[in-house]
Design a protein around this motif. Structure first.
Motif, mmCIF file in Angstrom:
data_model
loop_
_atom_site.group_PDB
_atom_site.id
_atom_site.type_symbol
_atom_site.label_atom_id
_atom_site.label_comp_id
_atom_site.label_asym_id
_atom_site.label_seq_id
_atom_site.Cartn_x
_atom_site.Cartn_y
_atom_site.Cartn_z
ATOM 1 N N LYS A 121 -4.682 0.458 11.504
ATOM 2 C CA LYS A 121 -6.087 0.061 11.504
ATOM 3 C C LYS A 121 -6.940 1.084 10.758
ATOM 4 C CE LYS A 121 -5.706 -2.415 15.916
ATOM 5 N NZ LYS A 121 -6.180 -2.477 17.320
ATOM 6 N N GLU A 122 -6.630 2.343 10.963
ATOM 7 C CA GLU A 122 -7.387 3.397 10.268
ATOM 8 C C GLU A 122 -7.188 3.312 8.761
ATOM 9 O OE1 GLU A 122 -7.713 8.285 10.219
ATOM 10 O OE2 GLU A 122 -6.399 7.256 11.651
ATOM 11 N N LYS A 123 -5.954 3.055 8.335
ATOM 12 C CA LYS A 123 -5.685 2.947 6.903
ATOM 13 C C LYS A 123 -6.379 1.726 6.306
ATOM 14 C CE LYS A 123 -1.248 5.371 6.919
ATOM 15 N NZ LYS A 123 -1.659 6.432 5.979
ATOM 16 N N MET A 124 -6.409 0.622 7.040
ATOM 17 C CA MET A 124 -7.090 -0.575 6.536
ATOM 18 C C MET A 124 -8.598 -0.342 6.429
ATOM 19 S SD MET A 124 -4.813 -2.810 5.779
ATOM 20 C CE MET A 124 -3.779 -1.416 5.283
ATOM 21 N N ASN A 125 -9.159 0.402 7.358
ATOM 22 C CA ASN A 125 -10.587 0.722 7.268
ATOM 23 C C ASN A 125 -10.882 1.599 6.060
ATOM 24 O OD1 ASN A 125 -11.189 -0.739 9.621
ATOM 25 N ND2 ASN A 125 -10.863 1.047 10.950
ATOM 26 N N THR A 126 -9.978 2.529 5.774
ATOM 27 C CA THR A 126 -10.132 3.354 4.569
ATOM 28 C C THR A 126 -10.052 2.499 3.316
ATOM 29 O OG1 THR A 126 -9.074 5.197 5.726
ATOM 30 C CG2 THR A 126 -9.222 5.350 3.336
ATOM 31 N N LEU A 127 -9.140 1.531 3.315
ATOM 32 C CA LEU A 127 -9.016 0.629 2.168
ATOM 33 C C LEU A 127 -10.278 -0.206 1.988
ATOM 34 C CD1 LEU A 127 -7.241 -0.569 -0.056
ATOM 35 C CD2 LEU A 127 -6.246 -2.111 1.639
ATOM 36 N N ILE A 128 -10.891 -0.644 3.082
ATOM 37 C CA ILE A 128 -12.124 -1.435 2.996
ATOM 38 C C ILE A 128 -13.233 -0.618 2.352
ATOM 39 C CG2 ILE A 128 -13.933 -2.522 4.380
ATOM 40 C CD1 ILE A 128 -11.754 -3.391 6.342
ATOM 41 N N GLN A 129 -13.360 0.650 2.749
ATOM 42 C CA GLN A 129 -14.406 1.493 2.184
ATOM 43 C C GLN A 129 -14.238 1.671 0.678
ATOM 44 O OE1 GLN A 129 -14.327 5.149 4.356
ATOM 45 N NE2 GLN A 129 -14.913 4.217 6.321
ATOM 46 N N ILE A 130 -12.992 1.762 0.212
ATOM 47 C CA ILE A 130 -12.763 1.936 -1.229
ATOM 48 C C ILE A 130 -13.023 0.626 -1.969
ATOM 49 C CG2 ILE A 130 -11.016 2.474 -2.974
ATOM 50 C CD1 ILE A 130 -9.705 4.317 -0.953
ATOM 51 N N LEU A 131 -12.595 -0.507 -1.399
ATOM 52 C CA LEU A 131 -12.728 -1.793 -2.086
ATOM 53 C C LEU A 131 -14.158 -2.294 -2.131
ATOM 54 C CD1 LEU A 131 -9.554 -3.715 -0.819
ATOM 55 C CD2 LEU A 131 -9.903 -2.580 -3.000
ATOM 56 N N TRP A 132 -15.072 -1.665 -1.352
ATOM 57 C CA TRP A 132 -16.475 -2.042 -1.471
ATOM 58 C C TRP A 132 -17.006 -1.707 -2.863
ATOM 59 C CZ3 TRP A 132 -18.952 -5.530 0.805
ATOM 60 C CH2 TRP A 132 -18.828 -5.805 2.171
ATOM 61 N N LYS A 133 -16.404 -0.726 -3.517
ATOM 62 C CA LYS A 133 -16.801 -0.397 -4.894
ATOM 63 C C LYS A 133 -16.144 -1.372 -5.863
ATOM 64 C CE LYS A 133 -16.856 4.571 -3.852
ATOM 65 N NZ LYS A 133 -16.342 5.900 -4.281
#
Length: 504
Positions: A121-133
């Motif tokens: 879950k933590e890794k997916m949240n990190t991925l979401i933050q990057i993909l917002w760009k």
């Protein structure tokens, strides 16, 4: 009778009990009952009756507590080896084990991140933050993070190669869908990063290799009520995928791979257009690499492109570590190899006399280095076509990437192409005679002997003059070049120089 008297005399007094026998060994209730038996021999009664004797013999063993017999225990089987000494690292206690199987499993089966784990879950949240760009605003480090995170999603990792995944991680985007929205996956492959959804039909995902027509036939054979019932029980959560990487044909455009969002969802999207474009670019680059590799070899530089294209269709890439035996001497080669990167050593065998420690001379087989195979060189053609054993042993000296063509494919080529191969190819180091190999072995052995003698003499001279390299004033540090063209001394060298100046 003397027996009761002897028995009575064997009863310990309180002083003896304190010294020799602990209290838990004597039952004092039974001892009192024993002393109160009527008919025993005493000061007033010179003889012991038979009845009193029998009673005494029955009660006498009961005044001592019996010891429990403890049998040796059988150790319980251990499924895992006991951990060894604990080591403290940064305030955390770590346990290490001497069981080598644990470390082999870690190498063969790397740690898997479960979708329900907090780490995932933590890794997916990190991925979401990057993909917002948007992709053009992401840094190289963020692109690499997206690539590593996408490998954690099983359906994506299974379908795509590392090269495809690296290319797609640069152009991957994220979509936000509110609760109740319908997402159609016919134009790409989607992965849920946050939230949950339910498919609208039984078939909501198509993996690479599955046929659209078979899905359509299965879809028509299944009733709509059954599909709705199955989809109602299926819940897509974080890490689940739907859609397709390849677009459906126009005839099957009615086949919708769609889902309904149960809550607000963040969904990763890999566009089918981007996948097909990257797939074509990778295939084109691979085609050019195979053409350059075969045409760059000395035997194939003058070949017509038509024949080069025929060989390219059979070429496959293989990676070998350093020290791997590609071909054994005296055996027929199993493939034709084209070296793309790295180099290999070729060895020939020779018989040599070896002196044992006790002075006995015996004959041994030794390997002699006769040459190297560099990049854009090939081997194995003559051995396969003429079915003759390979004269050398070929061993990789570094990590080597090869383009190989199996022997069965070479023997299945046209006769014209086989004749052309025999005309251009030559045996690897086939012109080296046995005398030359023996002379090379003697030369190498003489060099080793002279090197040993030279090192021994240098050590003796240094020792006699009191010189110990690496200690005291004999410590030497190499000078480091500075960009301005000067030289920079290390701290240890400058300190030595200052000490020598002061001594002067």
């Amino acid at each position: 009778m003397l027996l009761p008297l002897v028995a009575a005399s064997s009863i310990p007094s309180k002083a003896q009990t304190y010294k020799k026998i602990p209290f838990k060994r004597v039952n004092y209730d039974q001892l009192d009952a024993l002393c109160s038996i009527n008919g025993l021999r005493n000061r007033n009664n010179p003889h012991t009756t038979e009845e009193a004797h029998q009673k005494f013999m029955k009660l006498y063993p009961k005044i001592f507590y019996g010891e429990k017999t403890v049998l040796p225990g059988i150790p319980a089987p251990h499924s895992k080896r006991a951990l060894s000494i604990e080591s403290v690292d940064g305030g955390k206690i770590k346990k290490t084990s001497h069981d080598i199987g644990i470390y082999i499993k870690k190498i063969k089966n790397p740690k898997k991140v479960l979708r329900e784990s907090p780490e995932f879950k933590e890794k997916m949240n990190t991925l979401i933050q990057i993909l917002w760009k948007i992709p053009i605003l992401r840094s190289a480090k963020e692109h690499n993070t997206v690539y590593e995170m996408m490998k954690l999603i099983p359906d994506i990792r299974v379908q795509l190669s590392d090269e495809e995944l690296k290319e797609l991680s640069i152009c991957t985007i994220m979509e936000h869908w509110v609760k109740g929205s319908t997402v159609v996956g016919n134009q790409g492959f989607y992965a849920i990063l946050k939230g949950s959804a339910r498919p609208q039909a039984k078939f909501y995902k198509r993996m690479l290799g599955e046929d659209f027509h078979s899905l359509c036939e299965a879809l028509s054979a299944t009733s709509q009520a059954t599909m709705i019932g199955i989809s109602g029980r299926t819940l897509l959560i974080r890490g689940s995928c739907f859609g397709t990487l390849e677009k459906a044909p126009l005839k099957l455009s009615h086949l919708l791979l769609s889902i309904v969002a149960e809550e607000n969802c963040e969904i990763l999207k890999i566009s089918s257009t981007d996948y097909l474009r990257i797939k074509k670019e990778i295939a084109k680059r691979e085609h050019v690499a195979k053409e350059e590799l075969i045409h760059g070899c000395p035997y194939y530089r003058a070949w017509p492109m038509l024949y080069v294209f025929q060989l390219m269709s059979y070429l496959k890439w293989r990676q070998f570590p350093a020290g791997y035996v590609l071909v054994k001497g005296g055996e027929i080669c199993t493939f034709v190899g084209f070296i793309k990167s790295g180099y290999c050593n070729a060895y020939r065998e020779t018989e040599a006399l070896v002196k044992l420690p006790l002075g006995k001379m015996v004959k041994r087989t030794r390997q002699v280095l006769v040459g190297q195979l560099q990049e854009k060189q090939s081997f194995g053609e003559v051995s396969i076509l003429l079915q003759v054993p390979f004269t050398c042993r070929v061993i990789t000296a570094t990590d080597v990437k090869l383009g190989i063509i199996e022997a069965s494919a070479i023997l299945g080529l046209d006769k014209m192409l086989q004749m052309l191969l025999l005309q251009t190819a030559e045996p690897i180091f086939g012109n080296i005679t046995q005398d030359e190999i023996n002379f090379e072995y003697i030369k190498k052995e003489k060099q080793k002997e002279w090197q040993c003698v030279k090192n021994k003499m240098v050590k003796e001279i240094l020792f006699q003059n009191g010189i110990i390299p690496g200690f005291g004033k004999w410590t030497h540090e190499w000078r480091h070049l500075v960009k301005g063209g000067g030289e920079k001394l290390t701290e240890q060298t400058s300190l030595t120089c200052s000490e020598s100046d002061s001594s002067v």
